[in-house]
Design a protein around this motif. Structure first.
Motif, PDB file in Angstrom:
ATOM      1  N   ARG A 333      24.252  -4.912  -0.564  1.00  0.00           N
ATOM      2  CA  ARG A 333      25.148  -4.867   0.594  1.00  0.00           C
ATOM      3  C   ARG A 333      24.387  -5.386   1.814  1.00  0.00           C
ATOM      4  N   ASP A 334      24.961  -6.399   2.453  1.00  0.00           N
ATOM      5  CA  ASP A 334      24.343  -7.020   3.633  1.00  0.00           C
ATOM      6  C   ASP A 334      22.883  -7.382   3.359  1.00  0.00           C
ATOM      7  N   GLY A 383      36.295 -11.955  -4.661  1.00  0.00           N
ATOM      8  CA  GLY A 383      35.108 -11.098  -4.830  1.00  0.00           C
ATOM      9  C   GLY A 383      33.833 -11.891  -4.598  1.00  0.00           C
ATOM     10  N   THR A 384      32.807 -11.215  -4.082  1.00  0.00           N
ATOM     11  CA  THR A 384      31.487 -11.827  -3.979  1.00  0.00           C
ATOM     12  C   THR A 384      30.858 -11.768  -5.362  1.00  0.00           C
ATOM     13  N   PRO A 385      30.290 -12.886  -5.841  1.00  0.00           N
ATOM     14  CA  PRO A 385      29.649 -12.825  -7.164  1.00  0.00           C
ATOM     15  C   PRO A 385      28.547 -11.761  -7.176  1.00  0.00           C
ATOM     16  N   ALA A 386      28.465 -11.028  -8.274  1.00  0.00           N
ATOM     17  CA  ALA A 386      27.461  -9.968  -8.380  1.00  0.00           C
ATOM     18  C   ALA A 386      26.097 -10.571  -8.696  1.00  0.00           C
TER      19      ALA A 386
END
Ligand SMILES: [Zn+2]
Ligand SMILES: [Zn+2]
Length: 463
Positions: A333-334, A383-386
């Motif tokens: 996160r961030d 979605g942001t890719p993991a």
């Protein structure tokens, strides 16, 4: 330390008893008094790859001297009232009726002439009452024999009793004899030194599915093929993209744009040229994909989607097929990396249910069940890719397959240890995780879908 004979899967009809029911049945039949005890199992059923599979759903212990008493033939027998009550339940709930008793001895068992005479006297009538299979069963702690009668009048021996616990037990009338003609291929010499010829033969006889062929599932496929699993069912509808390449074993730039199933099949064949592969470039919601999963001896769930989780869990609970879920979570996160988890979770019939553990989101499942265009529209926030990296995937994949090979070759110390394993690489810690079960779960609780197999669902509402 538990010691069990390893028996390769046998061709013919089988009875699967979930670990929890086996524990109760074992305690009832073998309390240490060396006396005769009896019980009834009620079971669903389905067609398996080797024959009819009876699926034990409920245990009704017979009370000593009340339900199980000295019979007129000089041996113990279930009382007429106990038989009547339970055969009527089998009829009303459309379940197989399985009367069980124990004999002395350990690794060998067979029916006595008195047992067989009583089957011939009673079972033709019982099958007419229930219109379902009837299977007399005799047990020692390590052996089982069954006499299976069908409503159409045919009669067969039960080939084996399967108990999917932390060790995958297969009880037979006598232990499988190692045979000189069946010695494993020389390339497996170092594995045979751990698992024995019978363990290696068991791998060869197994049908195992891998659901999801991303970073974790790709490695699981390779490990299973190298272990010598004879038949792999590979499920993934996705194509390889460029960002997958660093994490897919055996992948080259020319795999980009092609199905992940094609890469995994190639990898498995390189590892074991004679392997049988069923390649399904489809989503698990397809009914014929689910039908393939139900023909397996073990499932590996390496996909994140709610539908993959739900249908794997349904195969475990309704069809009594053991499974392992494996995955990695890297929360970022961030730009800050949180606690990393590499998880393997043991999904056994009656325990380790993904609904009970809160791991299936009903909203996600509803979206997954829609057509592709609707699905894309529902995920309106891109979605942001993991984050993902090969060695963390390998941690989960190796833990999952290592557990599986110990279970199949009966090398686990404790049959009843059903914990999953959680690695936290950042703190270099490893914890066991135990599953919850809710008494009213539609999937894993007795009296619901549990162990019903193919029984028509119209009967579920009336039971
Ligand atoms: Zn007997
Ligand atoms: Zn459940």
């Amino acid at each position: 330390m538990a010691h069990h004979a390893v028996n390769p899967p046998a061709t013919g009809a089988s009875l699967t008893i979930p670990a929890r029911l086996w524990q109760q049945l074992h305690a009832h039949l073998f309390p240490g008094d060396h006396a005769a005890h009896g019980a009834v199992l009620l079971a669903g059923w389905t067609d398996g790859p080797r024959g009819l599979r009876l699926l034990a759903r409920e245990l009704i212990p017979a009370r000593d001297h009340i339900d199980y008493q000295p019979g007129t033939t000089g041996y113990h027998a279930l009382s007429a009232a106990f038989v009547r009550d339970n055969i009527l339940r089998a009829r009303d709930e459309h379940l197989a009726y399985i009367p069980v008793h124990n004999h002395g001895g350990t690794t060998r068992v067979q029916f006595s002439p008195t047992d067989l005479a009583s089957h011939e006297r009673g079972y033709p009538t019982l099958t007419q009452i229930s219109d379902t299979p009837i299977c007399g069963l005799v047990l020692t702690p390590q052996a089982a024999a069954g006499d299976l009668w069908h409503p159409d009048g045919t009669r067969t021996d039960l080939a084996e009793v399967v108990i999917p616990a932390n060790n995958l037990l297969r009880l037979r009338p006598q232990p499988t004899a190692p045979s000189a003609s069946d010695t494993s291929h020389a390339s497996y010499d170092r594995q045979v030194r751990i698992f024995g010829d019978l363990g290696q033969r068991t791998f060869q006889a197994m049908r195992v599915a891998v659901i999801g062929l991303g970073g974790v599932g790709n490695l699981i496929t390779e490990y299973l093929a190298r272990l010598g699993i004879g038949h792999l069912i590979l499920v993934d509808d996705d194509l390889v993209d460029e960002t997958n390449l660093p994490r897919l074993s055996g992948a080259t730039a020319s795999d980009v744009g092609h199905p992940k199933t094609a890469l995994a099949s190639r990898l498995a064949r390189q590892a074991q040229p004679t392997i049988t592969i069923t390649s399904l470039t489809e989503r698990v919601e397809q009914t014929h994909v689910q039908a393939e999963l139900r023909q397996c001896d073990w499932l590996f769930l390496a996909a994140d989607g709610a539908a993959a989780r739900h249908f794997t869990n349904a195969a475990v609970q309704q069809y009594l097929i053991p499974a392992t879920q494996a995955g990695v979570k890297i929360p970022v996160r961030d730009g800050t990396v949180g606690q990393i988890h590499a998880v393997t979770r043991l999904l056994l019939p009656g325990t380790g249910c993904l609904w009970c553990d809160g791991l299936i989101n009903p909203t996600d499942l509803a979206i997954d069940m829609h057509a592709p265009a609707d699905r894309a529209a529902a995920h309106y926030v891109p979605g942001t890719p993991a984050a993902s990296v090969l060695p963390l995937n390998a941690l989960a994949a190796a833990e999952a397959v290592s557990h599986f090979m110990h279970a199949v070759s009966c090398l686990h110390d404790d049959d009843l240890d059903h914990a999953g394993v959680l690695h936290r690489p950042r703190t270099r810690t490893r914890d066991l995780i135990n599953s919850r079960t809710h008494p009213d779960c539609r999937w894993c609780a007795p009296q619901k879908q549990f162990a019903l197999g193919d029984r028509p669902t119209t009967n579920v509402a009336s039971s």
